[in-house]
Motif scaffolding. Structure first.
Motif, PDB file in Angstrom:
ATOM      1  N   ILE A 118       0.838  -1.200   0.000  1.00  0.00           N
ATOM      2  CA  ILE A 118       0.000   0.000   0.000  1.00  0.00           C
ATOM      3  C   ILE A 118       0.873   1.250   0.000  1.00  0.00           C
ATOM      4  O   ILE A 118       0.637   2.194  -0.763  1.00  0.00           O
ATOM      5  CB  ILE A 118      -0.968  -0.009   1.199  1.00  0.00           C
ATOM      6  N   VAL A 119       1.898   1.246   0.839  1.00  0.00           N
ATOM      7  CA  VAL A 119       2.809   2.390   0.908  1.00  0.00           C
ATOM      8  C   VAL A 119       3.496   2.587  -0.438  1.00  0.00           C
ATOM      9  O   VAL A 119       3.593   3.710  -0.946  1.00  0.00           O
ATOM     10  CB  VAL A 119       3.845   2.190   2.041  1.00  0.00           C
ATOM     11  N   LEU A 120       3.950   1.498  -1.046  1.00  0.00           N
ATOM     12  CA  LEU A 120       4.601   1.582  -2.351  1.00  0.00           C
ATOM     13  C   LEU A 120       3.642   2.132  -3.400  1.00  0.00           C
ATOM     14  O   LEU A 120       3.994   3.012  -4.177  1.00  0.00           O
ATOM     15  CB  LEU A 120       5.134   0.215  -2.784  1.00  0.00           C
ATOM     16  N   ARG A 121       2.431   1.644  -3.416  1.00  0.00           N
ATOM     17  CA  ARG A 121       1.446   2.109  -4.399  1.00  0.00           C
ATOM     18  C   ARG A 121       1.175   3.596  -4.223  1.00  0.00           C
ATOM     19  O   ARG A 121       1.147   4.352  -5.195  1.00  0.00           O
ATOM     20  CB  ARG A 121       0.155   1.328  -4.277  1.00  0.00           C
ATOM     21  N   GLN A 122       0.995   4.043  -2.979  1.00  0.00           N
ATOM     22  CA  GLN A 122       0.745   5.466  -2.734  1.00  0.00           C
ATOM     23  C   GLN A 122       1.939   6.311  -3.168  1.00  0.00           C
ATOM     24  O   GLN A 122       1.766   7.378  -3.751  1.00  0.00           O
ATOM     25  CB  GLN A 122       0.435   5.709  -1.259  1.00  0.00           C
ATOM     26  N   ALA A 123       3.136   5.833  -2.890  1.00  0.00           N
ATOM     27  CA  ALA A 123       4.331   6.578  -3.285  1.00  0.00           C
ATOM     28  C   ALA A 123       4.471   6.602  -4.803  1.00  0.00           C
ATOM     29  O   ALA A 123       4.809   7.643  -5.383  1.00  0.00           O
ATOM     30  CB  ALA A 123       5.577   5.959  -2.638  1.00  0.00           C
ATOM     31  N   LEU A 124       4.204   5.477  -5.470  1.00  0.00           N
ATOM     32  CA  LEU A 124       4.286   5.438  -6.932  1.00  0.00           C
ATOM     33  C   LEU A 124       3.310   6.424  -7.572  1.00  0.00           C
ATOM     34  O   LEU A 124       3.620   7.057  -8.574  1.00  0.00           O
ATOM     35  CB  LEU A 124       4.004   4.027  -7.450  1.00  0.00           C
ATOM     36  N   ALA A 164      12.267   9.305  -0.375  1.00  0.00           N
ATOM     37  CA  ALA A 164      11.817  10.485   0.370  1.00  0.00           C
ATOM     38  C   ALA A 164      10.338  10.361   0.753  1.00  0.00           C
ATOM     39  O   ALA A 164       9.951  10.747   1.855  1.00  0.00           O
ATOM     40  CB  ALA A 164      12.032  11.746  -0.465  1.00  0.00           C
ATOM     41  N   LEU A 165       9.541   9.827  -0.146  1.00  0.00           N
ATOM     42  CA  LEU A 165       8.103   9.708   0.110  1.00  0.00           C
ATOM     43  C   LEU A 165       7.780   8.588   1.091  1.00  0.00           C
ATOM     44  O   LEU A 165       6.811   8.683   1.845  1.00  0.00           O
ATOM     45  CB  LEU A 165       7.342   9.450  -1.202  1.00  0.00           C
ATOM     46  N   ALA A 166       8.567   7.523   1.042  1.00  0.00           N
ATOM     47  CA  ALA A 166       8.295   6.357   1.883  1.00  0.00           C
ATOM     48  C   ALA A 166       9.610   5.802   2.428  1.00  0.00           C
ATOM     49  O   ALA A 166      10.149   4.828   1.894  1.00  0.00           O
ATOM     50  CB  ALA A 166       7.556   5.297   1.078  1.00  0.00           C
ATOM     51  N   PRO A 167      10.138   6.404   3.485  1.00  0.00           N
ATOM     52  CA  PRO A 167      11.429   5.967   4.032  1.00  0.00           C
ATOM     53  C   PRO A 167      11.447   4.498   4.437  1.00  0.00           C
ATOM     54  O   PRO A 167      12.504   3.862   4.406  1.00  0.00           O
ATOM     55  CB  PRO A 167      11.636   6.864   5.254  1.00  0.00           C
ATOM     56  N   GLU A 168      10.291   3.930   4.790  1.00  0.00           N
ATOM     57  CA  GLU A 168      10.255   2.527   5.195  1.00  0.00           C
ATOM     58  C   GLU A 168      10.563   1.584   4.026  1.00  0.00           C
ATOM     59  O   GLU A 168      10.869   0.414   4.221  1.00  0.00           O
ATOM     60  CB  GLU A 168       8.908   2.166   5.831  1.00  0.00           C
ATOM     61  N   LEU A 169      10.536   2.085   2.798  1.00  0.00           N
ATOM     62  CA  LEU A 169      10.874   1.270   1.632  1.00  0.00           C
ATOM     63  C   LEU A 169      12.367   1.310   1.297  1.00  0.00           C
ATOM     64  O   LEU A 169      12.825   0.524   0.472  1.00  0.00           O
ATOM     65  CB  LEU A 169      10.086   1.743   0.405  1.00  0.00           C
ATOM     66  N   VAL A 225       9.124   4.504 -15.959  1.00  0.00           N
ATOM     67  CA  VAL A 225      10.470   3.915 -15.954  1.00  0.00           C
ATOM     68  C   VAL A 225      10.549   2.802 -14.921  1.00  0.00           C
ATOM     69  O   VAL A 225      11.063   1.708 -15.207  1.00  0.00           O
ATOM     70  CB  VAL A 225      11.536   5.002 -15.684  1.00  0.00           C
ATOM     71  N   LEU A 226      10.045   3.039 -13.716  1.00  0.00           N
ATOM     72  CA  LEU A 226      10.131   2.017 -12.674  1.00  0.00           C
ATOM     73  C   LEU A 226       9.306   0.779 -13.014  1.00  0.00           C
ATOM     74  O   LEU A 226       9.756  -0.350 -12.797  1.00  0.00           O
ATOM     75  CB  LEU A 226       9.693   2.589 -11.328  1.00  0.00           C
ATOM     76  N   VAL A 227       8.116   0.984 -13.543  1.00  0.00           N
ATOM     77  CA  VAL A 227       7.274  -0.163 -13.902  1.00  0.00           C
ATOM     78  C   VAL A 227       7.943  -0.989 -14.992  1.00  0.00           C
ATOM     79  O   VAL A 227       8.039  -2.221 -14.885  1.00  0.00           O
ATOM     80  CB  VAL A 227       5.866   0.302 -14.353  1.00  0.00           C
ATOM     81  N   LEU A 228       8.411  -0.343 -16.044  1.00  0.00           N
ATOM     82  CA  LEU A 228       9.033  -1.093 -17.142  1.00  0.00           C
ATOM     83  C   LEU A 228      10.349  -1.727 -16.705  1.00  0.00           C
ATOM     84  O   LEU A 228      10.645  -2.871 -17.053  1.00  0.00           O
ATOM     85  CB  LEU A 228       9.277  -0.174 -18.341  1.00  0.00           C
ATOM     86  N   ARG A 229      11.114  -1.001 -15.929  1.00  0.00           N
ATOM     87  CA  ARG A 229      12.446  -1.466 -15.553  1.00  0.00           C
ATOM     88  C   ARG A 229      12.404  -2.603 -14.524  1.00  0.00           C
ATOM     89  O   ARG A 229      13.081  -3.606 -14.684  1.00  0.00           O
ATOM     90  CB  ARG A 229      13.191  -0.253 -14.978  1.00  0.00           C
ATOM     91  N   TYR A 230      11.592  -2.454 -13.474  1.00  0.00           N
ATOM     92  CA  TYR A 230      11.654  -3.406 -12.375  1.00  0.00           C
ATOM     93  C   TYR A 230      10.492  -4.388 -12.329  1.00  0.00           C
ATOM     94  O   TYR A 230      10.678  -5.524 -11.919  1.00  0.00           O
ATOM     95  CB  TYR A 230      11.791  -2.672 -11.036  1.00  0.00           C
ATOM     96  N   TYR A 231       9.309  -3.984 -12.739  1.00  0.00           N
ATOM     97  CA  TYR A 231       8.216  -4.945 -12.724  1.00  0.00           C
ATOM     98  C   TYR A 231       8.284  -5.830 -13.960  1.00  0.00           C
ATOM     99  O   TYR A 231       8.182  -7.046 -13.875  1.00  0.00           O
ATOM    100  CB  TYR A 231       6.847  -4.273 -12.645  1.00  0.00           C
ATOM    101  N   GLU A 232       8.465  -5.215 -15.115  1.00  0.00           N
ATOM    102  CA  GLU A 232       8.554  -6.004 -16.343  1.00  0.00           C
ATOM    103  C   GLU A 232       9.971  -6.490 -16.604  1.00  0.00           C
ATOM    104  O   GLU A 232      10.208  -7.202 -17.570  1.00  0.00           O
ATOM    105  CB  GLU A 232       8.028  -5.196 -17.526  1.00  0.00           C
TER     106      GLU A 232
END
Length: 177
Positions: free
Chosen positions: A100-106, A154-159, A116-123
């Motif tokens: 949830i935190v990742l989704r909100q930050a994305l 910066a948006l989600a330090p826990e990540l 870039v992040l979706v193509l680079r790391y998810y795909e």
């Protein structure tokens, strides 16, 4: 095979993967369906030229990325984000909370950074593949990735501990070859 049957076969074969990409870009099922429909309608009009291509699905992905970025630019001009969700106690290791935190930050990244992040790391695409899909240079992909990961930290330090592995030397282009 006639034009319509050929296009239907293409859409049936690639619809699921394209919908997954659309969802990852938009973060919303309904917007993802709209984005996919928009891309497929655009492709149908160009299908006589596209079906002769080696990889029309690559064209579909690039069209989807471009369309998504275009939508985000238009939406950004007229919409204001609502407030953040209230904090609640949780364990930092709770994977559901981290998702949830990742989704909100994305969702708070720029369209290009998120793409870039979706193509680079998810795909799991190479920097060259991402550059080709986005119509930019490899250097732009690298800098957008760097800025996007910094913004996520910066948006989600826990990540941050999980994000550190994405920029490790073994994730570089040379190490993947």
């Amino acid at each position: 095979m006639d034009r319509d049957a050929s296009f239907r076969a293409f859409a049936d074969t690639h619809q699921r993967a394209l919908l997954r990409l659309a969802y990852l870009l938009t973060g919303d099922v309904h917007l993802a369906e709209d984005l996919l429909q928009s891309v497929l309608v655009r492709m149908l009009g160009r299908w006589p030229r596209l079906r002769g291509m080696d990889r029309p699905e690559a064209y579909a992905r690039r069209t989807m990325v471009n369309q998504y970025i275009s939508w985000r630019r238009r939406r950004a001009a007229g919409e204001l984000p609502s407030g953040d969700l209230p904090d609640r106690p949780h364990s930092p290791e709770d994977s559901t909370v981290l998702r949830i935190v990742l989704r909100q930050a994305l969702m708070r990244l720029t369209p290009k950074q998120r793409t870039v992040l979706v193509l680079r790391y998810y795909e799991d695409r190479t920097e060259r593949d991402v550059a080709d899909l986005m119509g930019c240079s490899v250097g732009t992909v690298k800098s957008q990735t760097h800025h996007a990961l910094a913004r996520l930290r910066a948006l989600a330090p826990e990540l941050a501990p999980r994000l550190a592995t994405l920029e490790s030397p073994d994730r570089t282009e040379e190490a993947r070859r």
